[in-house]
Design an enzyme around this catalytic site. Structure first.
Site, PDB file in Angstrom:
ATOM      1  N   ASP A 100      66.242 -20.681 -65.381  1.00  0.00           N
ATOM      2  CA  ASP A 100      64.885 -20.983 -65.855  1.00  0.00           C
ATOM      3  C   ASP A 100      64.207 -22.079 -65.048  1.00  0.00           C
ATOM      4  OD1 ASP A 100      64.512 -19.239 -67.987  1.00  0.00           O
ATOM      5  OD2 ASP A 100      65.552 -20.546 -69.398  1.00  0.00           O
TER       6      ASP A 100
HETATM    7  C1  GLC Z   1      69.447 -21.775 -70.868  1.00  0.00           C
HETATM    8  C2  GLC Z   1      68.661 -20.576 -71.307  1.00  0.00           C
HETATM    9  C3  GLC Z   1      68.962 -19.373 -70.477  1.00  0.00           C
HETATM   10  C4  GLC Z   1      68.889 -19.712 -69.043  1.00  0.00           C
HETATM   11  C5  GLC Z   1      69.746 -20.910 -68.688  1.00  0.00           C
HETATM   12  C6  GLC Z   1      69.614 -21.338 -67.257  1.00  0.00           C
HETATM   13  O1  GLC Z   1      70.786 -21.595 -71.224  1.00  0.00           O
HETATM   14  O2  GLC Z   1      68.915 -20.254 -72.642  1.00  0.00           O
HETATM   15  O3  GLC Z   1      68.069 -18.349 -70.776  1.00  0.00           O
HETATM   16  O4  GLC Z   1      69.289 -18.592 -68.322  1.00  0.00           O
HETATM   17  O5  GLC Z   1      69.375 -21.977 -69.491  1.00  0.00           O
HETATM   18  O6  GLC Z   1      68.387 -21.900 -66.977  1.00  0.00           O
HETATM   19  C1  GLC Z   2      64.731 -25.975 -69.599  1.00  0.00           C
HETATM   20  C2  GLC Z   2      66.236 -26.066 -69.486  1.00  0.00           C
HETATM   21  C3  GLC Z   2      66.866 -24.711 -69.414  1.00  0.00           C
HETATM   22  C4  GLC Z   2      66.357 -23.852 -70.518  1.00  0.00           C
HETATM   23  C5  GLC Z   2      64.836 -23.838 -70.570  1.00  0.00           C
HETATM   24  C6  GLC Z   2      64.391 -23.059 -71.773  1.00  0.00           C
HETATM   25  O1  GLC Z   2      64.195 -25.441 -68.459  1.00  0.00           O
HETATM   26  O2  GLC Z   2      66.637 -26.819 -68.386  1.00  0.00           O
HETATM   27  O3  GLC Z   2      68.264 -24.832 -69.481  1.00  0.00           O
HETATM   28  O4  GLC Z   2      66.822 -22.548 -70.348  1.00  0.00           O
HETATM   29  O5  GLC Z   2      64.342 -25.142 -70.643  1.00  0.00           O
HETATM   30  O6  GLC Z   2      63.054 -23.059 -72.014  1.00  0.00           O
END
Ligand code: GLC
Ligand code: GLC
Length: 812
Positions: free
Chosen positions: A486
Site C-alpha cells: 500500500d
Molecule cells: C496492510 C494491509 C494490506 C497491505 C499491507 C502492505 O497489511 O492490510 O492490504 O497489503 O499492509 O502494505
Molecule cells: C498504511 C500502512 C499499511 C496499510 C495502509 C492501509 O499505508 O503502512 O500497512 O496497509 O496504511 O490503509
C-alpha cells in the site's frame, strides 16, 4: 534487555496462560464467531460490537488512552475496606493470585484477594447476540465474607466514529431504561434505530447506576469510582451525558461457599413496527427471550460446552503430530485460531486497528479466506460472493467494503491493481477445498447494482483481463494506486502532509509505473486459472490465458531481472526500483516471493539466485525485512514507503505477511532447510520462548510487523492479530512444509522439510473423507517416492478423493 516471562502455553486446554497482569502491552483475545464480537484484554479491557465495529459499537473504548487499555467490563469487589478487581485493573490492588487464560473464543480471568477467589469466564455463545460473563465467587477463608459487588459497562452511542467526536449532540441523546436486574441502553431508538443493548444479571440487585459521572465521580477514575469507594449505589438514571450500566449486589459467602452469577451483555433488533411496548417504552420481548436462554449456570455451562465442541471440530480438521511441540501448537491451535479471527475481522478491529478506519479489504479478505476455508467452506463461499459483488465491470474493484452494508467504501475507492488477482486466488482455494464448482455459476453483481449480475466465473475472467489490459511499456502490469504494498505509491506525488497517500490523487495519465509483484502474482494465479479452465473444458480460454502467462514470464525475464534478484518495479518515469543501481531500496522482498513462487526463470538460475539474495540482504535474526537498504529520506516519487523511519512498517520492517512468500518459493525450489529456518524465525512459539519482553505484543499470534534490522529496537513487534500473516503462515506450513495440498480431485502430498525432520502424521478431514497420513521423510528435503493408500501403492502424488476413512503412508 532482560527477557521476562509473562505466561506460557497450555496445549492440553488450548490456552495461553498469562500469569502476570503487567504484560509489556495488553495481550488480547477475541470472543464471538459470527455477528456478535468482543475484544478482551488480559485485564478485561476492550469492547463489544455487532457485526461492524464502526456502525454498531455496543460498548465504548478509548484507543491510545492513558493509561493504556483503560475501560472494559469491570467487576469491583468491596471486601471491607479493600476494593479489587479479578483482572487486577483498573484498581490495581495487588492480588494474591492472578491468571488470565485466553482460549478458543473465550477468556477466563481469575483473581484472589484476602481469601476470596473471583473467576470470570467470558464468551459469546454460538449463534447468540450476547457476551456471557460468568462470575464465580468462592470464599476460601474460614470467615464469613460480606461482599459488595459492582459491575460496570460503558455504552457507546453506536457509531464509534461520531461517538468520539460529536459531543454537542451526544451529551444530549443518551437514554436508558431499567427493569429489575436489567439495564437497557436505547439511545436513538426513539428515532431511526431499531436496536438496543442490555446488561443483565441473573439475580435480584440491591441497586444500580446508569450515569457515568454519578458512578465514577467527575474527579475520580476507573480505579476509584466514587460509588464503589463509598460502597453505596445511587440508583442514577442517565439522561444524556454518558450512560453506563452498573449493577450493585450484596453477597454473603460462608467459608468454602461458592456462588455463580451470570451477567449478560446483549444486543437486540426489532422490526420497525414492533419497536415499542408503550409510548417511549422499548419492546423487550426479544431481550427477555435471550435472557431466558442464558439465565442459569447450567444453561451457560451447556452453551460453553457447545462452543468448546465447535472449536474441537474446527481444529480437528487438520491436526499434525510431529516431534516438535512448538510446531504442533501453532499448527493445531493458534495459527488456525488466528485465521478465523482475521477471516472475521479483516483489518477492522484490534488494539491497533480502531474499528472505524477500515472495513473488509478486497485483497486482505481473499487472502484471509485461504487460511480459513478448510474450517467452514460455506462461510468462505458467501464471503467470495460478497467480495466479488464490490467489483466494477472493468475488473477493478473497491479496495474495502463495510461488513454491515457489504457496500464498497467510497472514501478509499479503488485502483489498487493487484486486487483483482486475489479474487482468483481465493476462489480457487475454495473450490479445491470443497469440490464445489457450482460457485462459478453464481450470479454476482458489479458494485452491488441489481441487474448487473454475471457469473462468478465471468468475474474471474475480467479479473485476469484487468491485468492484461493494464500493461506498461515493458509489458509488465501497471501498478495503479499501489499493489500489495500500500505504501509504494508511484503515481501519487505528495508534498501535502494533510493528505493520505492512500486516497490522494493518483496520476495515471502517462505513467510508466509497473509492478514485478503483480507480474509474479499474475503468473501464479494465471497458471491456476488456466488449470481451472482446462478442468472446466474451456480450452480456448485456457489457451488464451496461457499465452498471456507465457508473455508475462518473458517480460519478467527480459525486463524484471537485475542480475542477482528480481526488480521490484518501474517508477512513473520508467526508472528501476529495487535494483543494485539504486542508492537505497536495492532489493525488495515482494517480487522475490512472487517471482520465485511463479518459478520465473528457474531453469536459468534466477529462482535460486533470488532466494540466496533474500538470505544475504534481507534476512536477520527476527525474519526477513521488506527492503534493503532502508530509505533514509522521503522520496517524493515513491510515497509513503519512504515516510516511515528506517526499519518500521513498509520501510524495511519485517513485514511478516510477505516472509511466507519467500518460504513458499524455497519450498517450491525444494530447499527445505532454508524454508524451515525462515519459518521458525517468525513462528510465534519460537519467539515466545526467547523474546517476550522485546517482542512486546501477544506471543501466541503473529503480528503484522516486527521492527527490522535497521530499526532502533529490532525484534519489537507491532500490530498484532489482524494481518495476512496468519493465512500465509497457515498456507505455508499446512500445504508447502507439511505438504498436504487440497486439489480438485484429491489431496496432493508434497512436503518440503528440513533434513532433520522425523516421521510425522497429519489427520486431515477433507470434504466427506478423513485421512490419516504418515510421512517418512528419511532425511530428504523434498520429493515423494511412494504413496500407499489403504495398503495399495498409487501412482503420482495425488491421493484420489473418496468418501470415508483412509490410511496413507508416504515415503520420501
Ligand atoms: C496492510 C494491509 C494490506 C497491505 C499491507 C502492505 O497489511 O492490510 O492490504 O497489503 O499492509 O502494505
Ligand atoms: C498504511 C500502512 C499499511 C496499510 C495502509 C492501509 O499505508 O503502512 O500497512 O496497509 O496504511 O490503509
Amino acid at each position: 534487555m532482560e527477557q521476562k516471562r509473562y505466561g506460557h502455553f497450555d496445549d492440553l486446554h488450548r490456552e495461553y496462560v498469562i500469569t502476570d497482569p503487567q504484560t509489556p502491552w495488553p495481550w488480547i483475545n477475541y470472543l464471538g464467531n459470527e455477528d456478535f464480537f468482543s475484544l478482551i484484554s488480559n485485564t478485561a479491557g476492550g469492547y463489544s460490537f455487532y457485526k461492524d465495529a464502526k456502525f454498531r459499537r455496543i460498548t465504548r473504548y478509548r484507543y491510545n488512552n492513558v493509561p493504556m487499555d483503560n475501560g472494559g467490563r469491570y467487576f469491583y469487589l468491596k471486601d471491607g475496606d479493600t476494593v479489587w478487581n479479578p483482572g487486577w485493573k483498573p484498581c490495581k490492588t495487588p492480588l494474591d493470585f492472578y491468571e488470565c487464560r485466553h482460549g478458543m473464543s473465550y477468556t477466563r480471568i481469575t483473581g484472589r484477594k484476602n481469601g476470596v477467589e473471583a473467576s470470570v469466564l467470558f464468551f459469546v455463545p454460538l449463534k447468540k447476540w450476547a457476551e456471557v460473563q460468568k462470575l464465580t465467587l468462592t470464599n476460601q477463608s474460614d470467615e464469613v465474607k460480606q461482599l459488595k459487588l459492582f459491575s460496570f459497562e460503558e455504552w457507546c452511542l453506536w457509531n464509534a466514529a461520531t461517538d468520539m467526536e460529536n459531543f454537542q449532540r451526544n451529551f444530549s441523546t443518551g437514554e436508558v431504561e431499567i427493569e429489575d436486574s436489567t439495564i437497557y441502553h436505547k439511545t436513538e431508538y426513539r428515532e431511526r434505530r431499531n436496536h438496543y443493548a442490555f446488561y443483565h444479571v441473573n439475580t435480584p440487585i440491591q441497586g444500580f447506576d446508569t450515569d457515568r459521572e454519578t458512578f465514577i465521580g467527575l474527579y475520580n477514575e476507573f480505579a476509584d469510582p466514587q460509588v464503589v469507594m463509598e460502597g453505596k449505589p445511587r440508583n442514577s438514571h442517565a439522561h444524556g451525558w454518558s450512560p453506563i450500566a452498573s449493577h450493585y449486589i450484596e453477597i454473603t459467602l460462608k467459608p468454602g461457599e461458592t456462588k455463580d452469577l451470570v451477567f449478560l451483555l446483549g444486543y437486540v433488533e426489532n422490526e420497525q413496527d414492533q419497536k415499542f411496548a408503550a409510548p417511549q417504552v422499548i419492546n423487550k420481548e426479544k431481550a427477555h427471550a435471550l435472557i431466558a436462554e442464558l439465565d442459569t449456570t447450567e444453561k451457560v455451562d451447556k452453551a460453553f460446552a457447545e462452543l468448546c465442541d465447535y472449536w474441537d471440530k474446527l481444529l480437528n480438521i487438520y491436526q499434525v503430530k510431529t516431534a516438535n511441540d512448538k510446531l504442533d501448537r501453532m499448527v493445531n491451535i493458534w495459527n488456525q485460531y488466528q485465521c478465523m479471527v482475521t477471516f472475521n475481522f479483516s483489518r477492522s478491529a484490534s488494539f491497533f486497528e480502531s474499528g472505524i478506519g477500515r472495513g473488509m479489504g478486497f485483497r486482505d479478505s481473499n487472502q484471509d479466506l485461504v487460511g480459513f476455508v478448510h474450517q467452514i467452506p460455506s462461510r468462505a463461499r458467501q464471503r467470495i460472493i460478497d467480495i466479488a459483488s464490490t467489483q466494477f465491470p472493468d475488473g477493478g474493484c473497491y479496495h474495502q467494503y463495510q461488513p454491515l452494508t457489504k457496500r464498497g467504501n467510497n472514501d478509499i475507492g479503488g485502483g489498487f491493481n493487484d486486487d483483482p488477482c486475489w479474487l482468483i486466488f481465493g476462489t480457487i482455494a475454495y473450490i479445491k477445498e470443497s469440490g464445489d464448482f457450482s460457485i462459478l455459476d453464481e450470479m454476482v453483481p458489479f458494485d452491488n447494482q441489481p441487474g448487473s449480475e454475471v457469473t462468478l466465473f465471468e468475474h474471474l475472467k475480467i479479473s485476469m483481463d484487468h491485468v492484461i489490459k493494464n500493461l506498461g511499456p515493458h509489458m509488465l502490469p501497471l501498478i495503479g494506486r499501489a499493489d500489495w504494498n500500500d505504501c509504494l505509491n508511484l503515481n501519487c506525488f505528495s508534498w501535502d502532509p494533510n493528505e493520505s497517500f492512500q486516497t490522494t490523487e493518483n496520476v495515471s495519465e502517462g505513467t510508466k509505473a509497473e509492478s514485478l509483484m503483480i507480474a509474479g502474482l499474475f503468473v501464479v494465479t494465471g497458471k491456476d486459472y488456466v488449470a481451472l479452465c482446462q478442468k472446466l473444458g474451456k480450452t480456448a480460454e485456457a489457451e488464451r490465458m496461457q499465452q498471456a502467462v507465457d508473455a508475462m514470464i518473458e517480460a519478467v525475464k527480459k525486463h524484471g531481472w537485475d542480475g542477482e534478484w528480481y526488480l521490484r518495479a518501474y517508477d512513473f518515469y520508467g526508472r528501476k526500483i529495487g535494483s543494485n543501481e539504486c542508492e537505497e531500496g536495492k532489493i525488495f522482498i515482494e517480487s522475490q516471493g512472487w517471482c520465485t513462487m511463479a518459478e520465473i526463470g528457474a531453469d536459468d538460475g534466477m529462482v535460486a539466485k533470488s532466494l540466496d539474495s533474500c538470505k544475504k540482504y534481507l534476512e536477520c535474526e527476527h525474519g526477513m525485512v521488506l527492503n534493503n537498504p532502508a530509505f533514509t529520506k522521503y522520496i517524493y516519487e515513491y510515497g509513503e514507503i519512504s515516510s516511515y523511519p528506517e526499519g518500521y512498517k513498509e520501510n524495511a520492517g519485517i513485514f511478516c505477511h510477505n516472509n511466507p512468500w519467500v518460504i513458499i518459493g524455497e519450498c517450491i525450489a525444494g530447499r527445505g532447510n532454508d524454508a524451515w529456518s525462515h519459518y521458525a524465525k517468525i513462528l510465534p512459539s519460537y519467539v515466545e520462548e526467547k523474546y517476550q519482553t522485546l517482542h512486546k505484543v501477544e506471543p501466541y499470534v503473529n503480528c503484522q510487523m516486527v521492527a527490522g534490522k535497521d530499526a532502533f529496537r529490532p525484534g519489537e513487534g507491532k500490530n498484532s492479530w489482524l494481518t495476512g500473516t496468519a493465512a500465509w503462515m497457515w498456507y505455508t506450513v499446512s500445504e508447502f512444509i507439511l505438504g498436504i495440498k487440497p486439489d480438485y480431485d484429491g489431496i496432493r502430498i508434497d512436503p518440503c522439510l528440513p533434513e532433520t525432520a522425523s516421521d510425522y502424521t497429519v489427520s486431515r478431514k477433507f470434504r466427506e473423507a478423513d485421512y490419516d497420513i504418515t510421512i517418512h521423510p528419511n532425511g530428504s528435503q523434498k520429493g515423494v517416492k511412494q504413496i500407499v493408500l489403504d495398503g495399495q501403492a498409487i501412482d503420482g502424488t495425488v491421493i484420489p478423493y473418496s468418501k470415508g476413512h483412509h490410511v496413507v503412508e508416504v515415503t520420501m
